[in-house]
Design a protein around this motif. Structure first.
Motif, PDB file in Angstrom:
ATOM      1  N   GLY A  91       0.812  -1.209   0.000  1.00  0.00           N
ATOM      2  CA  GLY A  91       0.000   0.000   0.000  1.00  0.00           C
ATOM      3  C   GLY A  91       0.844   1.257   0.000  1.00  0.00           C
ATOM      4  O   GLY A  91       0.339   2.360  -0.144  1.00  0.00           O
ATOM      5  N   VAL A  92       2.160   1.117   0.137  1.00  0.00           N
ATOM      6  CA  VAL A  92       3.096   2.238   0.073  1.00  0.00           C
ATOM      7  C   VAL A  92       3.710   2.203  -1.326  1.00  0.00           C
ATOM      8  O   VAL A  92       4.429   1.268  -1.668  1.00  0.00           O
ATOM      9  N   SER A  93       3.406   3.203  -2.131  1.00  0.00           N
ATOM     10  CA  SER A  93       3.780   3.160  -3.544  1.00  0.00           C
ATOM     11  C   SER A  93       5.275   2.976  -3.774  1.00  0.00           C
ATOM     12  O   SER A  93       5.679   2.226  -4.671  1.00  0.00           O
ATOM     13  N   ARG A  94       6.110   3.606  -2.974  1.00  0.00           N
ATOM     14  CA  ARG A  94       7.563   3.478  -3.146  1.00  0.00           C
ATOM     15  C   ARG A  94       8.017   2.047  -2.885  1.00  0.00           C
ATOM     16  O   ARG A  94       8.853   1.500  -3.602  1.00  0.00           O
ATOM     17  N   VAL A  95       7.488   1.446  -1.860  1.00  0.00           N
ATOM     18  CA  VAL A  95       7.866   0.077  -1.502  1.00  0.00           C
ATOM     19  C   VAL A  95       7.290  -0.903  -2.518  1.00  0.00           C
ATOM     20  O   VAL A  95       7.978  -1.828  -2.963  1.00  0.00           O
ATOM     21  N   ASP A  96       6.056  -0.692  -2.923  1.00  0.00           N
ATOM     22  CA  ASP A  96       5.437  -1.585  -3.908  1.00  0.00           C
ATOM     23  C   ASP A  96       6.173  -1.547  -5.246  1.00  0.00           C
ATOM     24  O   ASP A  96       6.289  -2.570  -5.925  1.00  0.00           O
ATOM     25  N   ALA A  97       6.712  -0.391  -5.629  1.00  0.00           N
ATOM     26  CA  ALA A  97       7.486  -0.288  -6.868  1.00  0.00           C
ATOM     27  C   ALA A  97       8.755  -1.132  -6.780  1.00  0.00           C
ATOM     28  O   ALA A  97       9.147  -1.793  -7.751  1.00  0.00           O
ATOM     29  N   VAL A  98       9.389  -1.149  -5.617  1.00  0.00           N
ATOM     30  CA  VAL A  98      10.592  -1.965  -5.414  1.00  0.00           C
ATOM     31  C   VAL A  98      10.231  -3.445  -5.483  1.00  0.00           C
ATOM     32  O   VAL A  98      10.911  -4.236  -6.150  1.00  0.00           O
ATOM     33  N   ILE A  99       9.163  -3.834  -4.822  1.00  0.00           N
ATOM     34  CA  ILE A  99       8.736  -5.237  -4.836  1.00  0.00           C
ATOM     35  C   ILE A  99       8.438  -5.678  -6.262  1.00  0.00           C
ATOM     36  O   ILE A  99       8.851  -6.759  -6.686  1.00  0.00           O
ATOM     37  N   GLU A 100       7.776  -4.834  -7.024  1.00  0.00           N
ATOM     38  CA  GLU A 100       7.449  -5.182  -8.406  1.00  0.00           C
ATOM     39  C   GLU A 100       8.710  -5.348  -9.250  1.00  0.00           C
ATOM     40  O   GLU A 100       8.807  -6.269 -10.057  1.00  0.00           O
ATOM     41  N   ALA A 101       9.690  -4.487  -9.053  1.00  0.00           N
ATOM     42  CA  ALA A 101      10.946  -4.607  -9.805  1.00  0.00           C
ATOM     43  C   ALA A 101      11.644  -5.926  -9.503  1.00  0.00           C
ATOM     44  O   ALA A 101      12.148  -6.609 -10.401  1.00  0.00           O
ATOM     45  N   VAL A 102      11.655  -6.310  -8.232  1.00  0.00           N
ATOM     46  CA  VAL A 102      12.297  -7.570  -7.839  1.00  0.00           C
ATOM     47  C   VAL A 102      11.497  -8.764  -8.365  1.00  0.00           C
ATOM     48  O   VAL A 102      12.075  -9.766  -8.788  1.00  0.00           O
ATOM     49  N   GLU A 103      10.181  -8.651  -8.388  1.00  0.00           N
ATOM     50  CA  GLU A 103       9.349  -9.739  -8.907  1.00  0.00           C
ATOM     51  C   GLU A 103       9.644 -10.043 -10.374  1.00  0.00           C
ATOM     52  O   GLU A 103       9.473 -11.173 -10.821  1.00  0.00           O
ATOM     53  N   HIS A 104      10.089  -9.044 -11.116  1.00  0.00           N
ATOM     54  CA  HIS A 104      10.335  -9.218 -12.548  1.00  0.00           C
ATOM     55  C   HIS A 104      11.789  -9.539 -12.878  1.00  0.00           C
ATOM     56  O   HIS A 104      12.178  -9.513 -14.049  1.00  0.00           O
ATOM     57  N   LEU A 105      12.577  -9.874 -11.875  1.00  0.00           N
ATOM     58  CA  LEU A 105      13.986 -10.182 -12.111  1.00  0.00           C
ATOM     59  C   LEU A 105      14.192 -11.350 -13.060  1.00  0.00           C
ATOM     60  O   LEU A 105      15.105 -11.329 -13.883  1.00  0.00           O
ATOM     61  N   GLU A 106      13.366 -12.370 -12.963  1.00  0.00           N
ATOM     62  CA  GLU A 106      13.569 -13.559 -13.808  1.00  0.00           C
ATOM     63  C   GLU A 106      13.416 -13.236 -15.285  1.00  0.00           C
ATOM     64  O   GLU A 106      13.902 -13.976 -16.129  1.00  0.00           O
ATOM     65  N   GLU A 107      12.778 -12.116 -15.606  1.00  0.00           N
ATOM     66  CA  GLU A 107      12.615 -11.699 -16.990  1.00  0.00           C
ATOM     67  C   GLU A 107      13.830 -10.929 -17.512  1.00  0.00           C
ATOM     68  O   GLU A 107      13.908 -10.651 -18.698  1.00  0.00           O
ATOM     69  N   ARG A 108      14.751 -10.572 -16.604  1.00  0.00           N
ATOM     70  CA  ARG A 108      15.901  -9.760 -16.987  1.00  0.00           C
ATOM     71  C   ARG A 108      17.164 -10.607 -17.007  1.00  0.00           C
ATOM     72  O   ARG A 108      17.260 -11.604 -16.299  1.00  0.00           O
ATOM     73  N   PRO A 109      18.151 -10.197 -17.801  1.00  0.00           N
ATOM     74  CA  PRO A 109      19.425 -10.929 -17.813  1.00  0.00           C
ATOM     75  C   PRO A 109      20.061 -10.913 -16.426  1.00  0.00           C
ATOM     76  O   PRO A 109      19.941  -9.941 -15.678  1.00  0.00           O
ATOM     77  N   ILE A 110      20.734 -11.990 -16.094  1.00  0.00           N
ATOM     78  CA  ILE A 110      21.321 -12.115 -14.753  1.00  0.00           C
ATOM     79  C   ILE A 110      22.325 -10.999 -14.467  1.00  0.00           C
ATOM     80  O   ILE A 110      22.490 -10.594 -13.324  1.00  0.00           O
ATOM     81  N   GLU A 111      22.934 -10.474 -15.508  1.00  0.00           N
ATOM     82  CA  GLU A 111      23.904  -9.389 -15.322  1.00  0.00           C
ATOM     83  C   GLU A 111      23.250  -8.137 -14.744  1.00  0.00           C
ATOM     84  O   GLU A 111      23.930  -7.294 -14.158  1.00  0.00           O
ATOM     85  N   GLU A 112      21.957  -8.005 -14.885  1.00  0.00           N
ATOM     86  CA  GLU A 112      21.239  -6.828 -14.379  1.00  0.00           C
ATOM     87  C   GLU A 112      20.732  -7.001 -12.949  1.00  0.00           C
ATOM     88  O   GLU A 112      20.295  -6.025 -12.334  1.00  0.00           O
TER      89      GLU A 112
END
Length: 67
Positions: free
Chosen positions: A18-39
């Motif tokens: 419910g905290v937009s800043r924290v939720d944005a971080v969680i969403e970025a981490v959730e999408h890690l598997e879609e990004r190259p491991i180098e990132e």
């Protein structure tokens, strides 16, 4: 490893605080598997910085989006 241990229920719903800043971080981490491991390191470094900033922010300062 003990095969009789129940790992518990799988959670399919995304975690949101419910905290937009924290939720944005969680969403970025959730999408890690879609990004190259180098990132991954960069994503975690950014996540750490944004979570630190969120903790330092005023309680009513949820309107400021992460950089």
């Amino acid at each position: 490893m003990n095969e009789d241990v129940d790992p518990g229920p799988e959670t399919t719903d995304p975690v949101r605080t419910g905290v937009s800043r924290v939720d944005a971080v969680i969403e970025a981490v959730e999408h890690l598997e879609e990004r190259p491991i180098e990132e991954h390191v960069g994503v975690f470094e950014t996540a750490h910085e944004e979570l630190r900033r969120a903790l330092e922010a005023q309680p009513d300062d949820d309107s400021v989006e992460p950089s």
